[in-house]
Every structure is written in structure tokens, then in C-alpha cells.
Design a protein around this motif. Structure first.
Motif, mmCIF file in Angstrom:
data_model
loop_
_atom_site.group_PDB
_atom_site.id
_atom_site.type_symbol
_atom_site.label_atom_id
_atom_site.label_comp_id
_atom_site.label_asym_id
_atom_site.label_seq_id
_atom_site.Cartn_x
_atom_site.Cartn_y
_atom_site.Cartn_z
ATOM 1 N N ILE A 48 0.845 -1.207 0.000
ATOM 2 C CA ILE A 48 0.000 0.000 0.000
ATOM 3 C C ILE A 48 0.872 1.245 0.000
ATOM 4 O O ILE A 48 0.616 2.193 -0.754
ATOM 5 C CB ILE A 48 -0.976 -0.014 1.200
ATOM 6 N N GLN A 51 2.333 1.693 -3.510
ATOM 7 C CA GLN A 51 1.323 2.141 -4.470
ATOM 8 C C GLN A 51 1.042 3.637 -4.306
ATOM 9 O O GLN A 51 0.958 4.370 -5.293
ATOM 10 C CB GLN A 51 0.028 1.353 -4.287
ATOM 11 N N LEU A 52 0.903 4.085 -3.053
ATOM 12 C CA LEU A 52 0.623 5.496 -2.813
ATOM 13 C C LEU A 52 1.804 6.370 -3.218
ATOM 14 O O LEU A 52 1.621 7.442 -3.804
ATOM 15 C CB LEU A 52 0.248 5.729 -1.351
ATOM 16 N N LYS A 55 1.844 6.635 -7.002
ATOM 17 C CA LYS A 55 0.791 7.552 -7.469
ATOM 18 C C LYS A 55 1.219 9.001 -7.236
ATOM 19 O O LYS A 55 1.072 9.846 -8.117
ATOM 20 C CB LYS A 55 -0.520 7.287 -6.716
ATOM 21 N N ILE A 62 -4.616 10.861 -4.982
ATOM 22 C CA ILE A 62 -4.839 9.750 -4.048
ATOM 23 C C ILE A 62 -6.215 9.969 -3.446
ATOM 24 O O ILE A 62 -6.496 11.017 -2.865
ATOM 25 C CB ILE A 62 -3.754 9.729 -2.960
ATOM 26 N N GLU A 65 -10.600 7.249 -0.105
ATOM 27 C CA GLU A 65 -10.734 5.819 0.207
ATOM 28 C C GLU A 65 -9.355 5.163 0.370
ATOM 29 O O GLU A 65 -9.138 4.371 1.287
ATOM 30 C CB GLU A 65 -11.514 5.128 -0.920
ATOM 31 N N GLU A 66 -8.430 5.516 -0.509
ATOM 32 C CA GLU A 66 -7.073 4.962 -0.419
ATOM 33 C C GLU A 66 -6.370 5.438 0.850
ATOM 34 O O GLU A 66 -5.672 4.658 1.501
ATOM 35 C CB GLU A 66 -6.248 5.361 -1.649
ATOM 36 N N GLN A 69 -7.867 3.489 3.744
ATOM 37 C CA GLN A 69 -7.380 2.109 3.743
ATOM 38 C C GLN A 69 -5.949 2.058 4.286
ATOM 39 O O GLN A 69 -5.620 1.207 5.107
ATOM 40 C CB GLN A 69 -7.419 1.512 2.329
#
Length: 117
Positions: A48, A51-52, A55, A62, A65-66, A69
Motif C-alpha cells: 500500500i 502504491q501510494l 501515485k 490519491i 478511500e485509499e 485504507q
């Protein structure tokens, strides 16, 4: 007489591997790695984060919701004793590396003056 900086870097690498900070980090990493549920949670957390970061680096938005999470998984990770100890050991190792970097950069700072970050 010229100095081979790479020889010194290799000596520093050996010293790092023998340091208390590294040995503790390796022990904590092995504990998490050998615990299936801890390892799965830790890998999920790392995925996670990655991924962030990707991005963010590519300029993508971002979503809320991300973010939520990521916060939930971070909270779970912090509550897991083995992972929390690993993250503490990572932090200590990071501080050692930052301190070493300051020492390594000292000649350039003296030459050019302190660089503001």
C-alpha cells in the motif's frame, strides 16, 4: 596519494552489518518473516505504501478511500507487536544512516557552505 573511496565504502558496509542497529533490525525482520500472519500484514502495508508513493510521484490523485485504507492498515501494523518492533529497529537504522550521511557530506558542506534543505 589518492585514496580509493570504494575500499572505505566497503569497510563501512562491513561495519554496518556488524553494528548493533543492523543486527537488531535483522533479528526483528526475521521474526516478522517467520510469522505468517505478521509477514502477510507487513507485506500488505508495504504494498500500500509503495502504491501510494508511485501515485504521488506520477502526480496522480490519491483518493480519500485509499488514504483511509492506508490508515487502517497502518493502525493494524502498529498494534502488531513484532511489526512494531521491526519498525522501531528500521527507524534506528535510518537514523544511523542519516548520521553517517552527515559525516560523509561534511567536506562538501565545508567547501560550499551549509546547504539548506
Amino acid at each position: 596519494m589518492a585514496v580509493n573511496l570504494y575500499d572505505h565504502a566497503n569497510e563501512l558496509e562491513k561495519a554496518l552489518r556488524q553494528s548493533d542497529e543492523y543486527l537488531l533490525l535483522k533479528k526483528m525482520y526475521d521474526e516478522v518473516n517467520n510469522d505468517e500472519s505478521a509477514n502477510q500484514l507487513f507485506q500488505n502495508f508495504r504494498d500500500i505504501q509503495l502504491q501510494l508513493q508511485q501515485k504521488q510521484m506520477s502526480g496522480m490523485e490519491i483518493s480519500q478511500e485509499e488514504v483511509e485504507q492506508a490508515q487502517k492498515v497502518a493502525a493494524l501494523v502498529q498494534q502488531h507487536e513484532k511489526i512494531a518492533r521491526l519498525m522501531e529497529a528500521e527507524q534506528r537504522m535510518s537514523m544511523v544512516i542519516q548520521d553517517l550521511n552527515k559525516v560523509i557530506m561534511k567536506p562538501l558542506e565545508e567547501l560550499y557552505g551549509s546547504v539548506q534543505q
